[in-house]
Structure formats: structure tokens, C-alpha cells
Design a protein around this motif. Structure first.
Motif, PDB file in Angstrom:
ATOM      1  N   ARG A 137       0.945  -1.140   0.081  1.00 27.14           N
ATOM      2  CA  ARG A 137      -0.008  -0.035   0.127  1.00 27.14           C
ATOM      3  C   ARG A 137       0.900   1.272   0.063  1.00 27.14           C
ATOM      4  O   ARG A 137       0.442   2.469  -0.790  1.00 27.14           O
ATOM      5  N   ALA A 165      -5.667   0.360  -2.917  1.00 26.49           N
ATOM      6  CA  ALA A 165      -6.324  -1.128  -2.712  1.00 26.49           C
ATOM      7  C   ALA A 165      -5.980  -2.214  -3.625  1.00 26.49           C
ATOM      8  O   ALA A 165      -6.071  -3.059  -3.337  1.00 26.49           O
ATOM      9  N   CYS A 166      -6.158  -1.426  -5.020  1.00 25.54           N
ATOM     10  CA  CYS A 166      -5.819  -2.465  -6.081  1.00 25.54           C
ATOM     11  C   CYS A 166      -4.984  -2.317  -6.920  1.00 25.54           C
ATOM     12  O   CYS A 166      -4.529  -3.295  -7.955  1.00 25.54           O
ATOM     13  N   ARG A 211     -12.872   3.008  -6.514  1.00 21.93           N
ATOM     14  CA  ARG A 211     -12.704   3.436  -5.000  1.00 21.93           C
ATOM     15  C   ARG A 211     -12.576   4.754  -5.396  1.00 21.93           C
ATOM     16  O   ARG A 211     -11.736   5.205  -6.119  1.00 21.93           O
TER      17      ARG A 211
END
Length: 248
Positions: free
Chosen positions: A102, A181-182, A217
Motif C-alpha cells: 500500500r 487498494a488494487c 474506489r
């Protein structure tokens, strides 16, 4: 092993991988006369991902070199910054490095991450298929032959892990451009575009948003932004030329 005896000396940076008796200068090692020098080094505890030059009697040799009796081997640490030729610099992190993934994404570094344990063979295969540098604290995983490239993460604390990876690979930094997140790319989004995805308090308090083009997101400068800003500012100050992110 029961064959030619060599002297082998490990660089101080590799000391954590070898027994204490091999940390203070050359020590004897008995080989089998057939195994490569790379295999010998790994059998003594050091993943080849952490090895720079292999020197035999003062001359550099490949990992495929077969040691002969009486040779003196010097095992040097991988150089920093470490070049990764032949592909854009991208990473793959194992299940234990979620916080590091992250933080790399926060800095705009392409960092794929497996949030579940898919097994060492699958991780190594993904590294090869996508030409990603596999980051791990699992020495056995880093010894897998299928790996395209790999690196041991030396610390168990996220702050030092980030400094370790940035210092070793010197990736270009593009903060606030990736979804934490991705790993997808972020784009600027108007409040109207994302209104249905926001809580009422957020809609009334914030006006500037970004949205992931992959998972949708939505991001804004919320309660945790100051902490994230400190992470970004610290990384730029230490690792970006002139303390600034790359323009591209």
C-alpha cells in the motif's frame, strides 16, 4: 558434500543469512565437485537474489561456475541501487507485505500484491509471467528457479521496509497516482461523478476527489491524509532527485 574444498568469504551485508562462523572472513566449504557455485552459495544460506558479483581468485565468474579445489571465493552483496534490465520496474509482494504494498502504491510505484497465500510456485510463476520483482521475507521462496527476479525485504517494520526497497531499486515516484487498494491508476473525478459512492458527511465536507479506473474506489483528503502526506514527503525528501517526484 564430499569433494573439492574451497575458501568462501561472504560480504558483511550477507551476514544475516550465514552461520556465525562464516561471518568473519573466509571459511572452508566442501563441495561435491559437480554443483554450481550458485548452488553452493544457496546451500550455505544466501539466496542468489541477494548476491552481486561472485569472485573466484580475484576474477568474476557466473553462478554456473563449478568450484575447483583450492579456489578462494568472494561473495559480494547486490549493488544499490540495483539495476533491473529488460522490463519496466514493477513489483509483486507476498501475502505478508500488505502494508509495504500500500505504501509503494501511495508513491505511485507499480506493486501487485497477493492478499491470500496462493503458494510459492504460483507466486514465482506470476513473477516470471508478468516480469515483476518478487519482494518477500521468505528465503525459500526467493530460491525458486521460476522467479524472474526477487529481493529479500530485510526489515519487519513498514517504515524500514519502504526505505529498503526505495534505496535498493530507486523506482520513479509518482505520489497519489495509484489506488492503494488494487494498484490501478487514479483519475481526477468531480463530486457529481462520485456522489452516489459517498457518505453524506463526505459529500458535504470535501470537494476534490480521485477515483480508481479499475475498482472505482473514491479518494479524498480525509482524516488520514496528514499521516499519508508525511510518508510521501519523507520518501520524496530521501529518494527523489531534489526531493521532487518525477514529472512523468
Amino acid at each position: 558434500m564430499n569433494g573439492p574444498e574451497i575458501l568462501i568469504d561472504f560480504a558483511p551485508e550477507l551476514g544475516m543469512f550465514v552461520p556465525h562462523e562464516r561471518r568473519n572472513g573466509p571459511s572452508k566449504a566442501v563441495t561435491d565437485g559437480a554443483s554450481t557455485l550458485g548452488h553452493v552459495v544457496e546451500s550455505l544460506g544466501v539466496p542468489l537474489t541477494e548476491v552481486g558479483a561472485l569472485m573466484v581468485d580475484g576474477a568474476e565468474v557466473p553462478a554456473s561456475h563449478i568450484p575447483a579445489a583450492g579456489e578462494t571465493v568472494s561473495v559480494r552483496a547486490v549493488p544499490r541501487p540495483q539495476p533491473v534490465p529488460g522490463a519496466p520496474l514493477r513489483f509483486l509482494l507476498d501475502v505478508h507485505l500488505g502494508t509495504l504494498a500500500r505504501r509503494l502504491r501511495l508513491l505511485g510505484v507499480d506493486a501487485a500484491y497477493e492478499s491470500t497465500d496462493i503458494g510459492d510456485p504460483a507466486l514465482a510463476a506470476r513473477s516470471a509471467a508478468e516480469r515483476r520483482v518478487l519482494l518477500s521475507r521468505d528465503r525459500g521462496l526467493l530460491r525458486r528457479r521460476e522467479l524472474w527476479a526477487g529481493a529479500y525485504v530485510y526489515s519487519d517494520g513498514p517504515d524500514e521496509q519502504l526505505r529498503d526497497v526505495l534505496g535498493r531499486f530507486a523506482p520513479a515516484l509518482h505520489p497519489w497516482t495509484r489506488c492503494t487498494a488494487c494498484n490501478g491508476s487514479l483519475r481526477a473525478a468531480s463530486k457529481e461523478e462520485v456522489a452516489d459512492l459517498l457518505e453524506g458527511g463526505t459529500r458535504g465536507t470535501y470537494d476534490v476527489f480521485a477515483q480508481c479506473v479499475e475498482c472505482d474506489r473514491v479518494y479524498w483528503r480525509g482524516a488520514h491524509h496528514d499521516r499519508l502526506e508525511r510518508i510521501v514527503a519523507g520518501a520524496l525528501a530521501e529518494f527523489a532527485p531534489g526531493g521532487q517526484a518525477d514529472a512523468n
